[in-house]
Design an enzyme around this catalytic site. Structure first.
Site, PDB file in Angstrom:
ATOM      1  N   GLY A  28       0.837  -1.203   0.000  1.00 61.31           N
ATOM      2  CA  GLY A  28       0.000   0.000   0.000  1.00 61.31           C
ATOM      3  C   GLY A  28       0.872   1.254   0.000  1.00 61.31           C
ATOM      4  O   GLY A  28       2.074   1.196  -0.294  1.00 61.31           O
ATOM      5  N   ALA A  29       0.253   2.386   0.373  1.00 59.06           N
ATOM      6  CA  ALA A  29       0.973   3.663   0.301  1.00 59.06           C
ATOM      7  C   ALA A  29       2.241   3.655   1.154  1.00 59.06           C
ATOM      8  O   ALA A  29       3.304   4.100   0.709  1.00 59.06           O
ATOM      9  CB  ALA A  29       0.054   4.802   0.734  1.00 59.06           C
TER      10      ALA A  29
ATOM     11  N   LYS B  44       1.456  -9.701  -0.220  1.00 61.12           N
ATOM     12  CA  LYS B  44       0.778 -11.008  -0.244  1.00 61.12           C
ATOM     13  C   LYS B  44      -0.232 -11.095  -1.381  1.00 61.12           C
ATOM     14  O   LYS B  44      -0.705 -12.170  -1.692  1.00 61.12           O
ATOM     15  CB  LYS B  44       0.111 -11.296   1.103  1.00 61.12           C
TER      16      LYS B  44
ATOM     17  N   ALA C  86      -5.677  -1.082   1.422  1.00 68.61           N
ATOM     18  CA  ALA C  86      -6.675  -0.113   1.877  1.00 68.61           C
ATOM     19  C   ALA C  86      -6.337   1.277   1.334  1.00 68.61           C
ATOM     20  O   ALA C  86      -7.237   2.075   1.062  1.00 68.61           O
ATOM     21  CB  ALA C  86      -6.734  -0.097   3.401  1.00 68.61           C
TER      22      ALA C  86
ATOM     23  N   ALA D 222      -8.673   4.381  -0.526  1.00 67.25           N
ATOM     24  CA  ALA D 222      -8.910   5.638   0.212  1.00 67.25           C
ATOM     25  C   ALA D 222      -9.569   6.660  -0.702  1.00 67.25           C
ATOM     26  O   ALA D 222      -9.115   6.888  -1.823  1.00 67.25           O
ATOM     27  CB  ALA D 222      -7.600   6.173   0.762  1.00 67.25           C
TER      28      ALA D 222
ATOM     29  N   GLY E 238     -11.336  10.025   0.507  1.00 62.44           N
ATOM     30  CA  GLY E 238     -11.398  11.434   0.889  1.00 62.44           C
ATOM     31  C   GLY E 238     -10.184  12.217   0.464  1.00 62.44           C
ATOM     32  O   GLY E 238     -10.265  13.157  -0.335  1.00 62.44           O
TER      33      GLY E 238
ATOM     34  N   GLU F 172     -13.260  17.988   5.833  1.00 59.75           N
ATOM     35  CA  GLU F 172     -13.777  16.739   6.406  1.00 59.75           C
ATOM     36  C   GLU F 172     -14.027  16.981   7.885  1.00 59.75           C
ATOM     37  O   GLU F 172     -13.587  17.990   8.457  1.00 59.75           O
ATOM     38  CB  GLU F 172     -12.806  15.579   6.151  1.00 59.75           C
TER      39      GLU F 172
ATOM     40  N   HIS G  44     -16.327   4.162  10.725  1.00 59.67           N
ATOM     41  CA  HIS G  44     -16.739   5.253   9.834  1.00 59.67           C
ATOM     42  C   HIS G  44     -18.260   5.303   9.853  1.00 59.67           C
ATOM     43  O   HIS G  44     -18.912   4.254   9.727  1.00 59.67           O
ATOM     44  CB  HIS G  44     -16.223   4.984   8.420  1.00 59.67           C
TER      45      HIS G  44
ATOM     46  N   ARG H 211     -15.423  11.673  13.974  1.00 60.96           N
ATOM     47  CA  ARG H 211     -15.998  10.425  13.462  1.00 60.96           C
ATOM     48  C   ARG H 211     -16.551   9.516  14.560  1.00 60.96           C
ATOM     49  O   ARG H 211     -17.573   8.875  14.390  1.00 60.96           O
ATOM     50  CB  ARG H 211     -14.908   9.681  12.716  1.00 60.96           C
TER      51      ARG H 211
ATOM     52  N   HIS I  30     -13.379   0.788  10.213  1.00 55.61           N
ATOM     53  CA  HIS I  30     -12.694   1.464   9.106  1.00 55.61           C
ATOM     54  C   HIS I  30     -11.178   1.526   9.281  1.00 55.61           C
ATOM     55  O   HIS I  30     -10.445   1.384   8.302  1.00 55.61           O
ATOM     56  CB  HIS I  30     -13.277   2.884   9.010  1.00 55.61           C
TER      57      HIS I  30
ATOM     58  N   GLU J 201      -0.576   2.168   8.838  1.00 59.42           N
ATOM     59  CA  GLU J 201      -1.631   1.733   9.766  1.00 59.42           C
ATOM     60  C   GLU J 201      -1.176   0.597  10.672  1.00 59.42           C
ATOM     61  O   GLU J 201      -1.693   0.442  11.779  1.00 59.42           O
ATOM     62  CB  GLU J 201      -2.883   1.318   8.969  1.00 59.42           C
TER      63      GLU J 201
ATOM     64  N   ARG K 115      -8.686   8.816  14.983  1.00 62.36           N
ATOM     65  CA  ARG K 115      -7.880   9.528  13.982  1.00 62.36           C
ATOM     66  C   ARG K 115      -8.658  10.672  13.327  1.00 62.36           C
ATOM     67  O   ARG K 115      -9.825  10.497  12.949  1.00 62.36           O
ATOM     68  CB  ARG K 115      -7.437   8.529  12.908  1.00 62.36           C
TER      69      ARG K 115
ATOM     70  N   SER L 183      -4.392   9.675   7.757  1.00 59.90           N
ATOM     71  CA  SER L 183      -3.759   8.351   7.614  1.00 59.90           C
ATOM     72  C   SER L 183      -2.843   8.281   6.404  1.00 59.90           C
ATOM     73  O   SER L 183      -1.728   7.760   6.493  1.00 59.90           O
ATOM     74  CB  SER L 183      -4.819   7.255   7.540  1.00 59.90           C
TER      75      SER L 183
HETATM   76  C1  SIN Z   1     -13.273   9.132   3.844  1.00 67.11           C
HETATM   77  O1  SIN Z   1     -13.102   9.433   2.668  1.00 67.11           O
HETATM   78  O2  SIN Z   1     -14.303   9.385   4.456  1.00 67.11           O
HETATM   79  C2  SIN Z   1     -12.209   8.388   4.580  1.00 67.11           C
HETATM   80  C3  SIN Z   1     -11.049   9.229   4.805  1.00 67.11           C
HETATM   81  C4  SIN Z   1     -10.246   8.727   5.974  1.00 67.11           C
HETATM   82  O3  SIN Z   1     -10.413   7.587   6.392  1.00 67.11           O
HETATM   83  O4  SIN Z   1      -9.491   9.526   6.515  1.00 67.11           O
END
Ligand code: SIN
Length: 461
Positions: free
Chosen positions: A10-11, A32, A39, A43, A45, A111, A229, A275, A336, A360, A371, A376
């Site tokens: 991932g990132a 793997k 994840a 993503a 947002g 957000e 979430h 959140r 989430h 993560e 968070r 993230s």
């Molecule tokens: C989202 O787009 O709502 C998730 C963004 C995040 O998990 O920070």
């Protein structure tokens, strides 16, 4: 023999491997699944960073601490918010196509729990824009060897020091468990929200890295802090696809079937409260009313804005016969993100020499108990680059080879009956964790769940 092994595609894994390739000639990147299935790729947002002159790292710092319910490590938060801008510049140089205004300044969205618009995005597929660009660079980097479908099972330990990994090449499992050596091993394996029956994560998010580190005796912390979430798609038969918080940031209302914006009774910021607050509010509202879902009403957002900002969400909703221009989207909370993980310092070092963690799977304490949205992805880049800078100083490539990896872990190929039983166990466990250790927890429920786990007779919980 490698100079460094990075586990996870991932990132955080991709970026850390790229950063390490500046100082190491042989970096292995193990995943793997296929590269970039993660994840991060899902993503939506965006990535939080202070790039607007009216914003400040101090405000980002305060928002992060407030969302983390007073349980963040202040030093880690300071590192995160002050390191953000440099990472955004690097990502732009690498070619990440963030959305921009007509004058070419970076477009920012809002957000929940942010006091400013500070979330950079690429429509509603920011993770994919980042991960595909990074994977492209990794693919062209002669210093990085990618081993896809390589499942890491355990760490090789020599006198308490991590010397590499044991793993299985899933493309030819009959070749058995292999040892890969390196003086530096980085776990960037992501989170484990798949342990909950209702979650927004890809199937790969099974927390392997945390379990591997735990078996090696590494310190683990804050596993009880799981983020739910509030707005995952809730249509019978559909997976819990995330409806990004940016939808609320752009103006959508969270309502019940009567149109009541009930979250305002729990928090003055309503649907843009942190959140954890919004998820609990939805949970209690569903319990009190007996309803199965609440709704995201996008009618306050102009249709052309919806089309521009959320093409992926529109597409998924259409697949489930929801026209979000004319009807509200049914949503419920789902697991989430895991705030806890392998305990590290602010340079990514774990309690086991030679073992590092980022993203993560790591727990720097930067997120506290909850968070702040879009911190993230930022964490992956800030802490991935710091880890590489730190290793360049303290852990120059020295070609150390372990003497004897010891006995390979036993890894019998499961029979069809065992596979069936394991799948049932996995299903039961996910349901159990969701119902007994979910959004709102009680001692009695937790105890019942534990009893089920430790009892020999595991009829479905
Ligand atoms: C989202 O787009 O709502 C998730 C963004 C995040 O998990 O920070």
């Amino acid at each position: 023999m490698f100079d460094a092994i990075v586990v996870g595609g991932g990132a955080s894994g991709l970026y850390t491997a790229l950063c390490l390739s500046h100082c190491y000639a042989r970096v292995a990147l193990l995943t793997k699944d296929n590269l970039s299935i993660s994840a991060s790729d899902w993503a939506q947002g965006g990535i939080a960073a202070v790039v607007d002159p009216t914003d400040s790292p101090q405000l980002h710092y305060e928002d992060t601490l407030r969302a983390g319910v007073g349980l963040c490590e202040p030093e880690a938060v300071s590192v995160l918010v002050h390191g953000a801008r440099a990472q955004i510049e690097t990502l732009v140089d690498l070619g990440v196509a963030f959305d921009r205004h007509r004058d070419q300044t970076l477009a920012l969205t809002l957000e929940a729990a942010h006091s400013r618009r500070r979330v950079l995005h690429a429509a509603d597929a920011t993770g994919r824009a980042l991960v595909s660009t990074l994977a492209d660079h990794v693919g062209k980097n002669a210093r990085i060897e990618v081993l896809e479908q390589f499942l890491v099972l355990d760490l090789i330990l020599e006198d308490g020091r991590c010397m590499g990994v044991w793993g299985l090449d899933l493309r030819s499992p009959t070749t058995g468990v292999r040892a890969l050596w390196a003086p530096v091993t980085v776990l960037a394996t992501g989170g484990g929200a798949q342990v909950f029956a209702q979650n927004t994560n890809p199937p790969a998010s099974t927390g392997d890295g945390v379990a591997i580190a735990w078996r090696a005796g590494a310190a683990i912390r804050d596993l009880e802090f799981v983020q739910f979430h509030p707005t995952a798609l809730a249509v019978p038969g559909a997976p819990r696809f995330l409806i990004s918080e940016a939808v609320r940031g752009e103006g959508a209302h969270l309502v019940d079937r009567t149109g009541d914006r009930f979250v305002f009774r729990d928090h003055p910021q309503g649907e843009l409260a942190p959140r954890d607050v919004v998820s609990r509010s939805v949970f209690h509202h569903l319990e009190a009313t007996g309803a199965k879902t609440v709704f995201l009403d996008l009618s306050p957002i102009a249709p052309d804005r919806i089309a521009y900002r959320f093409p992926n969400i529109i597409h998924i909703c259409q697949q489930w016969r929801i026209d979000l221009y004319s009807q509200p989207i049914p949503v419920t909370p789902a697991a989430h993100y895991c705030m806890g993980g392998i305990a590290t310092d602010v340079w990514g070092a774990t309690s086991v020499p030679g073992l590092y963690a980022v993203g993560e799977s790591a727990s720097t304490g930067v997120h506290g108990a909850n968070r702040l949205a879009s911190n993230s992805l930022l964490e992956c880049f800030v802490f991935g680059s710091r880890l590489a800078a730190h290793l360049a100083e303290v852990e120059p490539s020295h070609g150390r080879r372990g003497v004897d990896p010891g006995t390979a872990p036993h890894w019998p190929a499961p029979s069809p009956e065992t596979t069936g039983a394991l799948n049932q166990l996995k299903y039961d466990l996910q349901e159990l964790v969701w119902h007994h250790a979910g959004i709102c927890r009680h001692g009695d429920h937790l105890r019942e769940g534990l009893e089920w786990c430790s009892s020999g007779d595991r009829t479905s919980p």
